[in-house]
Design a protein around this motif. Structure first.
Motif, PDB file in Angstrom:
ATOM      1  N   GLY A 110       0.808  -1.200   0.000  1.00 31.75           N
ATOM      2  CA  GLY A 110       0.000   0.000   0.000  1.00 31.75           C
ATOM      3  C   GLY A 110       0.850   1.263   0.000  1.00 31.75           C
ATOM      4  O   GLY A 110       2.074   1.237  -0.002  1.00 31.75           O
ATOM      5  N   ALA A 111       0.149   2.413   0.000  1.00 31.78           N
ATOM      6  CA  ALA A 111       0.844   3.692   0.003  1.00 31.78           C
ATOM      7  C   ALA A 111       1.575   3.885   1.325  1.00 31.78           C
ATOM      8  O   ALA A 111       1.075   3.534   2.397  1.00 31.78           O
ATOM      9  CB  ALA A 111      -0.165   4.815  -0.229  1.00 31.78           C
ATOM     10  N   ALA A 112       2.767   4.458   1.224  1.00 30.79           N
ATOM     11  CA  ALA A 112       3.579   4.682   2.418  1.00 30.79           C
ATOM     12  C   ALA A 112       3.097   5.932   3.147  1.00 30.79           C
ATOM     13  O   ALA A 112       2.653   6.908   2.528  1.00 30.79           O
ATOM     14  CB  ALA A 112       5.043   4.821   2.029  1.00 30.79           C
ATOM     15  N   ASP A 113       3.208   5.903   4.462  1.00 26.38           N
ATOM     16  CA  ASP A 113       2.848   7.055   5.272  1.00 26.38           C
ATOM     17  C   ASP A 113       3.929   8.126   5.109  1.00 26.38           C
ATOM     18  O   ASP A 113       5.111   7.859   5.363  1.00 26.38           O
ATOM     19  CB  ASP A 113       2.728   6.633   6.730  1.00 26.38           C
ATOM     20  CG  ASP A 113       2.390   7.800   7.625  1.00 26.38           C
ATOM     21  OD1 ASP A 113       1.443   8.536   7.304  1.00 26.38           O
ATOM     22  OD2 ASP A 113       3.089   7.991   8.649  1.00 26.38           O
ATOM     23  N   PRO A 114       3.579   9.345   4.681  1.00 24.17           N
ATOM     24  CA  PRO A 114       4.603  10.381   4.454  1.00 24.17           C
ATOM     25  C   PRO A 114       5.435  10.687   5.687  1.00 24.17           C
ATOM     26  O   PRO A 114       6.635  10.966   5.582  1.00 24.17           O
ATOM     27  CB  PRO A 114       3.770  11.600   4.008  1.00 24.17           C
ATOM     28  CG  PRO A 114       2.493  11.030   3.489  1.00 24.17           C
ATOM     29  CD  PRO A 114       2.236   9.805   4.313  1.00 24.17           C
ATOM     30  N   VAL A 115       4.819  10.634   6.853  1.00 32.70           N
ATOM     31  CA  VAL A 115       5.566  10.910   8.091  1.00 32.70           C
ATOM     32  C   VAL A 115       6.637   9.849   8.308  1.00 32.70           C
ATOM     33  O   VAL A 115       7.785  10.158   8.662  1.00 32.70           O
ATOM     34  CB  VAL A 115       4.609  10.972   9.292  1.00 32.70           C
ATOM     35  CG1 VAL A 115       5.387  11.143  10.591  1.00 32.70           C
ATOM     36  CG2 VAL A 115       3.607  12.114   9.117  1.00 32.70           C
ATOM     37  N   GLU A 116       6.274   8.590   8.068  1.00 33.46           N
ATOM     38  CA  GLU A 116       7.243   7.507   8.243  1.00 33.46           C
ATOM     39  C   GLU A 116       8.342   7.587   7.182  1.00 33.46           C
ATOM     40  O   GLU A 116       9.507   7.290   7.461  1.00 33.46           O
ATOM     41  CB  GLU A 116       6.541   6.153   8.166  1.00 33.46           C
ATOM     42  CG  GLU A 116       7.450   4.950   8.416  1.00 33.46           C
ATOM     43  CD  GLU A 116       8.037   4.921   9.804  1.00 33.46           C
ATOM     44  OE1 GLU A 116       9.030   4.186   9.998  1.00 33.46           O
ATOM     45  OE2 GLU A 116       7.534   5.628  10.706  1.00 33.46           O
ATOM     46  N   VAL A 117       7.998   7.996   5.964  1.00 32.95           N
ATOM     47  CA  VAL A 117       9.018   8.154   4.915  1.00 32.95           C
ATOM     48  C   VAL A 117      10.036   9.203   5.335  1.00 32.95           C
ATOM     49  O   VAL A 117      11.258   8.994   5.220  1.00 32.95           O
ATOM     50  CB  VAL A 117       8.364   8.542   3.574  1.00 32.95           C
ATOM     51  CG1 VAL A 117       9.429   8.896   2.541  1.00 32.95           C
ATOM     52  CG2 VAL A 117       7.499   7.409   3.058  1.00 32.95           C
ATOM     53  N   ARG A 118       9.553  10.328   5.839  1.00 35.34           N
ATOM     54  CA  ARG A 118      10.481  11.382   6.282  1.00 35.34           C
ATOM     55  C   ARG A 118      11.329  10.911   7.457  1.00 35.34           C
ATOM     56  O   ARG A 118      12.518  11.238   7.552  1.00 35.34           O
ATOM     57  CB  ARG A 118       9.698  12.644   6.661  1.00 35.34           C
ATOM     58  CG  ARG A 118       9.082  13.361   5.467  1.00 35.34           C
ATOM     59  CD  ARG A 118       8.593  14.751   5.859  1.00 35.34           C
ATOM     60  NE  ARG A 118       7.473  14.679   6.794  1.00 35.34           N
ATOM     61  CZ  ARG A 118       6.196  14.647   6.420  1.00 35.34           C
ATOM     62  NH1 ARG A 118       5.886  14.652   5.127  1.00 35.34           N
ATOM     63  NH2 ARG A 118       5.232  14.600   7.320  1.00 35.34           N
ATOM     64  N   ARG A 119      10.737  10.124   8.330  1.00 34.84           N
ATOM     65  CA  ARG A 119      11.500   9.605   9.471  1.00 34.84           C
ATOM     66  C   ARG A 119      12.608   8.669   9.004  1.00 34.84           C
ATOM     67  O   ARG A 119      13.732   8.709   9.500  1.00 34.84           O
ATOM     68  CB  ARG A 119      10.552   8.886  10.434  1.00 34.84           C
ATOM     69  CG  ARG A 119      11.216   8.443  11.743  1.00 34.84           C
ATOM     70  CD  ARG A 119      10.216   7.787  12.674  1.00 34.84           C
ATOM     71  NE  ARG A 119       9.238   8.754  13.155  1.00 34.84           N
ATOM     72  CZ  ARG A 119       7.938   8.696  12.899  1.00 34.84           C
ATOM     73  NH1 ARG A 119       7.462   7.720  12.135  1.00 34.84           N
ATOM     74  NH2 ARG A 119       7.116   9.589  13.385  1.00 34.84           N
ATOM     75  N   ILE A 120      12.309   7.826   8.040  1.00 34.93           N
ATOM     76  CA  ILE A 120      13.326   6.909   7.502  1.00 34.93           C
ATOM     77  C   ILE A 120      14.434   7.684   6.801  1.00 34.93           C
ATOM     78  O   ILE A 120      15.631   7.366   6.962  1.00 34.93           O
ATOM     79  CB  ILE A 120      12.661   5.905   6.541  1.00 34.93           C
ATOM     80  CG1 ILE A 120      11.791   4.933   7.334  1.00 34.93           C
ATOM     81  CG2 ILE A 120      13.711   5.133   5.739  1.00 34.93           C
ATOM     82  CD1 ILE A 120      10.932   4.038   6.484  1.00 34.93           C
TER      83      ILE A 120
END
Length: 570
Positions: free
Chosen positions: A9-19
């Motif tokens: 599914g689509a990635a959570d933008p907050v989690e992408v920025r955290r990674i």
């Protein structure tokens, strides 16, 4: 399909920025690499500039004293370019690699609460690609995005200032061509290779998944004549990845071509302004050589800047895949430790604990249908209970509830303490599970046993094997160093079950849940395994819940309960 879509599914933008933030090295290490990159790039530009000045000035045959400083400068910048380039690679890669472990640890921490039931239906090859290839791609955030943009940008600014001081028109021309190079290179790369760069990571995962399925299921595919189709899937996946990689290479080549053309344009503009300056005497010949050749060196260093935007697209795509590898919120049906979860004292000297289930219901993750319904069951200390029932009755679901692999409603307690109030790891140190298909690591017999108790000696390992009837077999095959193969490919189903039983004996679980130990063996071996399980449990005072859909001699168990459609009957 619901389970598989969760990982795609689509990635959570907050989690992408955290990674992405996790992939950035510490400021000290990052700036050290940027500093070395700046010194390396600056040395390259200075080398060409000083060399141009030296050659041109030497042609005028001045006294040697006027050239000595330039000669020393050429040698220093030539050595500095290579020396600082090495330090930049060393510092940059060291800083980037250190962060990959942090990213992987975070991903493992998100996946661990879901395993195994929360990951059912997830493609193994795709998950492996996210853990390996996509995490590896994150190193390029520092190496190919941040470091080139900052170090090359600083070198470009310094070169523009130097060119402006020598000849203002040359400085302005260099500034304009560099700005055009960034915009044009970025647009060309995005137009030609933008889509391909974003697709490389998922296409690589498709190839890994196809290869994994082919290798892991080679025997079944061959037996059913499906090997050609599996090979075709691998070939097609490889061709798609090759096509995307080729398109990306074309984009990189065109971008480099655009940068080279603009480097030539900067040189032409510098000459068009410098030659009149030489004629009117405001600029000497060595100065003209410097402003004419300086753009070539600057663009060589600056050429990584437009490519950094392509690297950013690849890094971003990998970060999104990592972020979507596991849900931010643990799905319904998977237990989560409470913040105030209590520790459970595992005291074998006091005997096995009492396990009580009262009105327990449970379902598999992402499945609304209850696998267990209002189930009541008491396991008394040292009791040997046989649980029977047809396929799909909920027997395995009960085993996973007892070991806290799936969540439940109702009351489930260990010696009167609610299981929800205990740490899951502590519950699993009390209640051990021997699965229907025990997992054996692709290592030797010793390592597969030490997995249960890493402090055990060889004598203790052999004693555990002796208790399950495998000591003589192990010694005849070469001892504890004998490999068992991937997933136990080099041992029979019955031997794999006995190795798993030896593991739980070494782990010293007070309560054993043995799920279908006879499912993959013949009747004679099945009877021996069941007797070994119950005999060793009786010797140690363990509680045993033996799950089986086949008959077991009643004299070996204390009582028999039957499960149908998620509820006990009779």
């Amino acid at each position: 399909m619901a389970r598989e879509s969760r990982i795609q599914g689509a990635a959570d933008p907050v989690e992408v920025r955290r990674i992405l933030r996790l992939a950035i090295p510490s400021p000290g290490r990052l700036w050290a690499a940027i500093g070395f990159g700046f010194l390396s790039g600056g040395s390259a530009v200075a080398l060409l500039g000083v060399s141009a000045w030296l050659i041109t000035r030497a042609s005028e045959q001045p006294a040697l004293m006027y050239l000595s400083a330039a000669v020393v400068g050429v040698r220093a910048f030539a050595l500095g370019r290579a020396f600082f380039r090495y330090l930049e690679r060393l510092a940059g890669h060291d800083a980037a690699f250190r962060q990959l472990g942090t990213v992987r640890s975070r991903l493992y921490a998100r996946l661990e609460p879901l395993a195994p039931d929360g990951l059912r239906g997830v493609r193994s090859g795709d998950l492996l690609a996210r853990l390996a290839d996509d995490v590896d791609e994150l190193q390029n955030l520092a190496l190919r995005v941040i470091q080139p943009l900052v170090s090359a940008g600083l070198v470009a600014v310094g070169s523009i200032v130097a060119a402006f001081l020598i000849l203002p028109a040359a400085g302005v021309a260099l500034l304009i061509t560099l700005a055009v190079a960034v915009v044009a290179g970025m647009l060309v790369n995005r137009w030609v290779a933008g889509t391909a760069e974003r697709r490389i990571a998922p296409l690589r995962a498709d190839l890994n998944d196809a290869l994994h399925d082919l290798v892991a299921n080679l025997d079944v595919l061959t037996a059913y004549g499906a090997l050609p189709a599996a090979q075709e899937r691998v070939r097609a996946a490889g061709e798609r990845l090759t096509a995307a990689s080729r398109t990306r290479a074309v984009g990189l080549g065109l971008t480099a071509g655009v940068v080279s053309l603009l480097a030539g344009a900067a040189t032409v503009l510098a000459l068009s302004g410098g030659i009149p300056a030489v004629i009117d005497g405001s600029l000497d010949a060595p100065g003209l050589a410097v402003v004419a050749l300086l753009p070539l060196a600057v663009f060589e260093v600056f050429g990584t800047v437009p490519l950094a935007f392509g690297a950013w697209r690849r890094v971003r795509a990998s970060a999104e895949r990592i972020a979507s590898a596991a849900p931010i919120e643990v799905p319904d049906g998977i237990p989560v430790d409470a913040p105030d979860a209590r520790a459970l004292d595992v005291n074998r000297a006091g005997g096995a604990p009492e396990v009580l289930l009262d009105g327990v219901s449970a379902h598999w993750p992402d499945d609304d249908h209850d696998a267990l319904r209002e189930l009541d069951l008491r396991l008394r200390p040292g009791e040997r209970v046989l649980l029977t029932g047809p396929t799909g009755a909920g027997k395995t679901a009960l085993a996973h509830v007892l070991t806290r692999l799936i969540d439940h409603t109702g009351d489930f307690s260990i010696d009167g303490v609610p299981a929800r109030d205990l740490r899951q790891d502590d519950v699993r140190r009390v209640i051990g599970l021997v699965e229907q298909r025990p997992y054996l690591f692709d290592s030797d017999l010793r390592q597969n046993l030490l997995f249960a108790r890493d402090t055990a000696t060889d004598d203790e390992l052999l004693d555990a094997l002796d208790r399950v009837g495998l000591r003589d077999w192990a010694l005849a095959r070469g001892g504890l160093s004998e490999p068992v193969g991937e997933r136990g490919a080099l041992v029979s189903g019955g031997q794999a079950q006995r190795i798993a039983l030896a593991r739980v004996l070494l782990a010293d679980f007070p309560v054993l849940v043995v799920d279908e130990p006879t499912a993959n063996v013949d009747s004679a071996v099945a009877d021996a395994i069941v007797r070994d399980v119950l005999r060793t449990a009786a010797e140690d005072g363990r509680t045993v819940l033996l799950i089986s859909h086949t008959d077991v001699p009643t004299e070996l168990v204390d009582r028999v309960v039957r499960l149908e459609d998620g509820a006990l009957v009779g």
